[in-house]
Design a protein around this motif. Structure first.
Motif, PDB file in Angstrom:
ATOM      1  N   GLY A   6       0.839  -1.189   0.000  1.00  0.00           N
ATOM      2  CA  GLY A   6       0.000   0.000   0.000  1.00  0.00           C
ATOM      3  C   GLY A   6       0.873   1.237   0.000  1.00  0.00           C
ATOM      4  O   GLY A   6       2.057   1.176   0.335  1.00  0.00           O
ATOM      5  N   ILE A   7       0.272   2.338  -0.374  1.00  0.00           N
ATOM      6  CA  ILE A   7       0.977   3.617  -0.336  1.00  0.00           C
ATOM      7  C   ILE A   7       0.319   4.468   0.744  1.00  0.00           C
ATOM      8  O   ILE A   7      -0.877   4.767   0.679  1.00  0.00           O
ATOM      9  CB  ILE A   7       0.917   4.344  -1.697  1.00  0.00           C
ATOM     10  CG1 ILE A   7       1.479   3.458  -2.821  1.00  0.00           C
ATOM     11  CG2 ILE A   7       1.639   5.688  -1.622  1.00  0.00           C
ATOM     12  CD1 ILE A   7       2.936   3.080  -2.675  1.00  0.00           C
ATOM     13  N   LEU A   8       1.098   4.836   1.751  1.00  0.00           N
ATOM     14  CA  LEU A   8       0.640   5.706   2.832  1.00  0.00           C
ATOM     15  C   LEU A   8       0.965   7.130   2.419  1.00  0.00           C
ATOM     16  O   LEU A   8       2.123   7.439   2.101  1.00  0.00           O
ATOM     17  CB  LEU A   8       1.367   5.353   4.140  1.00  0.00           C
ATOM     18  CG  LEU A   8       1.105   6.287   5.323  1.00  0.00           C
ATOM     19  CD1 LEU A   8      -0.337   6.183   5.797  1.00  0.00           C
ATOM     20  CD2 LEU A   8       2.069   5.970   6.461  1.00  0.00           C
ATOM     21  N   GLU A   9      -0.052   7.985   2.390  1.00  0.00           N
ATOM     22  CA  GLU A   9       0.195   9.349   1.936  1.00  0.00           C
ATOM     23  C   GLU A   9      -0.641  10.363   2.703  1.00  0.00           C
ATOM     24  O   GLU A   9      -1.662  10.015   3.309  1.00  0.00           O
ATOM     25  CB  GLU A   9      -0.079   9.485   0.445  1.00  0.00           C
ATOM     26  CG  GLU A   9      -1.532   9.299   0.055  1.00  0.00           C
ATOM     27  CD  GLU A   9      -1.753   9.451  -1.446  1.00  0.00           C
ATOM     28  OE1 GLU A   9      -0.785   9.446  -2.214  1.00  0.00           O
ATOM     29  OE2 GLU A   9      -2.920   9.572  -1.829  1.00  0.00           O
ATOM     30  N   LYS A  10      -0.177  11.577   2.631  1.00  0.00           N
ATOM     31  CA  LYS A  10      -0.900  12.708   3.232  1.00  0.00           C
ATOM     32  C   LYS A  10      -0.598  13.925   2.387  1.00  0.00           C
ATOM     33  O   LYS A  10       0.551  14.336   2.259  1.00  0.00           O
ATOM     34  CB  LYS A  10      -0.451  12.939   4.669  1.00  0.00           C
ATOM     35  CG  LYS A  10      -0.941  14.262   5.250  1.00  0.00           C
ATOM     36  CD  LYS A  10      -1.978  14.011   6.299  1.00  0.00           C
ATOM     37  CE  LYS A  10      -2.367  15.247   7.080  1.00  0.00           C
ATOM     38  NZ  LYS A  10      -3.152  16.210   6.353  1.00  0.00           N
ATOM     39  N   THR A  32      -5.047  10.180  11.426  1.00  0.00           N
ATOM     40  CA  THR A  32      -3.623   9.974  11.685  1.00  0.00           C
ATOM     41  C   THR A  32      -3.091   8.841  10.816  1.00  0.00           C
ATOM     42  O   THR A  32      -3.852   7.980  10.349  1.00  0.00           O
ATOM     43  CB  THR A  32      -3.370   9.602  13.161  1.00  0.00           C
ATOM     44  OG1 THR A  32      -3.972   8.326  13.427  1.00  0.00           O
ATOM     45  CG2 THR A  32      -3.922  10.664  14.112  1.00  0.00           C
ATOM     46  N   ALA A  33      -1.781   8.845  10.639  1.00  0.00           N
ATOM     47  CA  ALA A  33      -1.146   7.757   9.888  1.00  0.00           C
ATOM     48  C   ALA A  33      -1.370   6.436  10.598  1.00  0.00           C
ATOM     49  O   ALA A  33      -1.661   5.414   9.952  1.00  0.00           O
ATOM     50  CB  ALA A  33       0.350   8.032   9.735  1.00  0.00           C
ATOM     51  N   GLU A  34      -1.279   6.443  11.912  1.00  0.00           N
ATOM     52  CA  GLU A  34      -1.452   5.214  12.687  1.00  0.00           C
ATOM     53  C   GLU A  34      -2.846   4.630  12.486  1.00  0.00           C
ATOM     54  O   GLU A  34      -3.013   3.416  12.317  1.00  0.00           O
ATOM     55  CB  GLU A  34      -1.186   5.477  14.178  1.00  0.00           C
ATOM     56  CG  GLU A  34       0.248   5.810  14.499  1.00  0.00           C
ATOM     57  CD  GLU A  34       0.642   7.267  14.179  1.00  0.00           C
ATOM     58  OE1 GLU A  34      -0.262   8.106  13.911  1.00  0.00           O
ATOM     59  OE2 GLU A  34       1.847   7.554  14.172  1.00  0.00           O
ATOM     60  N   ALA A  35      -3.851   5.493  12.502  1.00  0.00           N
ATOM     61  CA  ALA A  35      -5.229   5.007  12.317  1.00  0.00           C
ATOM     62  C   ALA A  35      -5.434   4.474  10.908  1.00  0.00           C
ATOM     63  O   ALA A  35      -6.080   3.435  10.717  1.00  0.00           O
ATOM     64  CB  ALA A  35      -6.225   6.123  12.626  1.00  0.00           C
ATOM     65  N   ALA A  36      -4.890   5.139   9.908  1.00  0.00           N
ATOM     66  CA  ALA A  36      -5.016   4.657   8.526  1.00  0.00           C
ATOM     67  C   ALA A  36      -4.341   3.294   8.382  1.00  0.00           C
ATOM     68  O   ALA A  36      -4.876   2.395   7.719  1.00  0.00           O
ATOM     69  CB  ALA A  36      -4.415   5.665   7.558  1.00  0.00           C
ATOM     70  N   LEU A  37      -3.181   3.134   9.007  1.00  0.00           N
ATOM     71  CA  LEU A  37      -2.474   1.853   8.940  1.00  0.00           C
ATOM     72  C   LEU A  37      -3.225   0.746   9.693  1.00  0.00           C
ATOM     73  O   LEU A  37      -3.209  -0.405   9.272  1.00  0.00           O
ATOM     74  CB  LEU A  37      -1.050   1.998   9.480  1.00  0.00           C
ATOM     75  CG  LEU A  37      -0.110   2.811   8.598  1.00  0.00           C
ATOM     76  CD1 LEU A  37       1.180   3.135   9.339  1.00  0.00           C
ATOM     77  CD2 LEU A  37       0.164   2.084   7.295  1.00  0.00           C
ATOM     78  N   ARG A  38      -3.882   1.094  10.795  1.00  0.00           N
ATOM     79  CA  ARG A  38      -4.680   0.095  11.526  1.00  0.00           C
ATOM     80  C   ARG A  38      -5.883  -0.359  10.706  1.00  0.00           C
ATOM     81  O   ARG A  38      -6.299  -1.518  10.775  1.00  0.00           O
ATOM     82  CB  ARG A  38      -5.161   0.664  12.865  1.00  0.00           C
ATOM     83  CG  ARG A  38      -4.167   0.561  13.986  1.00  0.00           C
ATOM     84  CD  ARG A  38      -4.794   0.843  15.352  1.00  0.00           C
ATOM     85  NE  ARG A  38      -5.561   2.082  15.407  1.00  0.00           N
ATOM     86  CZ  ARG A  38      -5.049   3.280  15.692  1.00  0.00           C
ATOM     87  NH1 ARG A  38      -3.763   3.400  15.954  1.00  0.00           N
ATOM     88  NH2 ARG A  38      -5.823   4.346  15.738  1.00  0.00           N
ATOM     89  N   GLN A  39      -6.465   0.543   9.936  1.00  0.00           N
ATOM     90  CA  GLN A  39      -7.641   0.220   9.127  1.00  0.00           C
ATOM     91  C   GLN A  39      -7.294  -0.563   7.865  1.00  0.00           C
ATOM     92  O   GLN A  39      -8.132  -1.291   7.328  1.00  0.00           O
ATOM     93  CB  GLN A  39      -8.357   1.516   8.697  1.00  0.00           C
ATOM     94  CG  GLN A  39      -8.982   2.264   9.807  1.00  0.00           C
ATOM     95  CD  GLN A  39      -9.514   3.631   9.392  1.00  0.00           C
ATOM     96  OE1 GLN A  39     -10.078   4.289  10.217  1.00  0.00           O
ATOM     97  NE2 GLN A  39      -9.345   4.069   8.167  1.00  0.00           N
ATOM     98  N   ALA A  40      -6.084  -0.406   7.374  1.00  0.00           N
ATOM     99  CA  ALA A  40      -5.703  -0.962   6.071  1.00  0.00           C
ATOM    100  C   ALA A  40      -5.913  -2.478   5.953  1.00  0.00           C
ATOM    101  O   ALA A  40      -6.439  -2.940   4.934  1.00  0.00           O
ATOM    102  CB  ALA A  40      -4.263  -0.573   5.736  1.00  0.00           C
ATOM    103  N   PRO A  41      -5.543  -3.307   6.944  1.00  0.00           N
ATOM    104  CA  PRO A  41      -5.766  -4.749   6.786  1.00  0.00           C
ATOM    105  C   PRO A  41      -7.253  -5.111   6.640  1.00  0.00           C
ATOM    106  O   PRO A  41      -7.608  -5.985   5.851  1.00  0.00           O
ATOM    107  CB  PRO A  41      -5.175  -5.358   8.060  1.00  0.00           C
ATOM    108  CG  PRO A  41      -4.175  -4.360   8.523  1.00  0.00           C
ATOM    109  CD  PRO A  41      -4.751  -3.024   8.157  1.00  0.00           C
ATOM    110  N   GLU A  42      -8.116  -4.441   7.377  1.00  0.00           N
ATOM    111  CA  GLU A  42      -9.551  -4.737   7.285  1.00  0.00           C
ATOM    112  C   GLU A  42     -10.102  -4.320   5.923  1.00  0.00           C
ATOM    113  O   GLU A  42     -10.899  -5.040   5.321  1.00  0.00           O
ATOM    114  CB  GLU A  42     -10.308  -4.021   8.413  1.00  0.00           C
ATOM    115  CG  GLU A  42     -11.798  -4.251   8.391  1.00  0.00           C
ATOM    116  CD  GLU A  42     -12.230  -5.687   8.693  1.00  0.00           C
ATOM    117  OE1 GLU A  42     -13.437  -5.957   8.565  1.00  0.00           O
ATOM    118  OE2 GLU A  42     -11.379  -6.536   9.028  1.00  0.00           O
TER     119      GLU A  42
END
Length: 127
Positions: A6-10, A32-42
């Protein structure tokens, strides 16, 4: 485990987002980046389940080296966005894929899922 990059961006004035170059439309966003990363697997799991329900096979996973050759990805990485590996448990998806295949085979024969499974088991047991 299934792993997609995935690509994490802001971008200025936007939420943090994760999008998957190999999975068109598979994205998530959060404050937040952390929240986006936590949601990504789901989000990834739900996307792959939807593909399975539609009888579609997920696209092959491209390596980061291959993705870097894609101009869109190269541009995102050059802009400072990060490539992240997002994983989902493949065992959770196998059931969906199997049910999708069973449903398709049952439909081709004009049978319900239950009837198809029953007939397949009887045929298999009979040898």
């Amino acid at each position: 485990m299934i792993h997609y990059i995935g690509i994490l961006e802001k971008e200025p004035g936007t939420l943090w987002g994760v999008w998957f170059p190999d999975l068109i439309g598979c994205t998530t966003a959060a404050d937040t980046a952390e929240a986006a990363l936590r949601q990504a697997p789901e989000v990834l799991r739900l996307y792959l389940e939807c593909l399975a329900e539609d009888g579609l096979t997920p696209p092959p996973v491209r390596s980061l080296d291959v993705l870097r050759e894609d101009p869109e990805i190269a541009e995102a990485l050059a802009a400072g966005h990060a490539a992240v590996v997002v994983s989902v448990d493949e065992d959770a998806l196998l059931d969906e894929r199997a049910l999708s295949a069973i449903d398709a085979a049952a439909q081709r024969r004009g049978l319900s899922r239950q009837r198809f499974i029953r007939e397949a088991l009887i045929e298999k047991a009979a040898g």
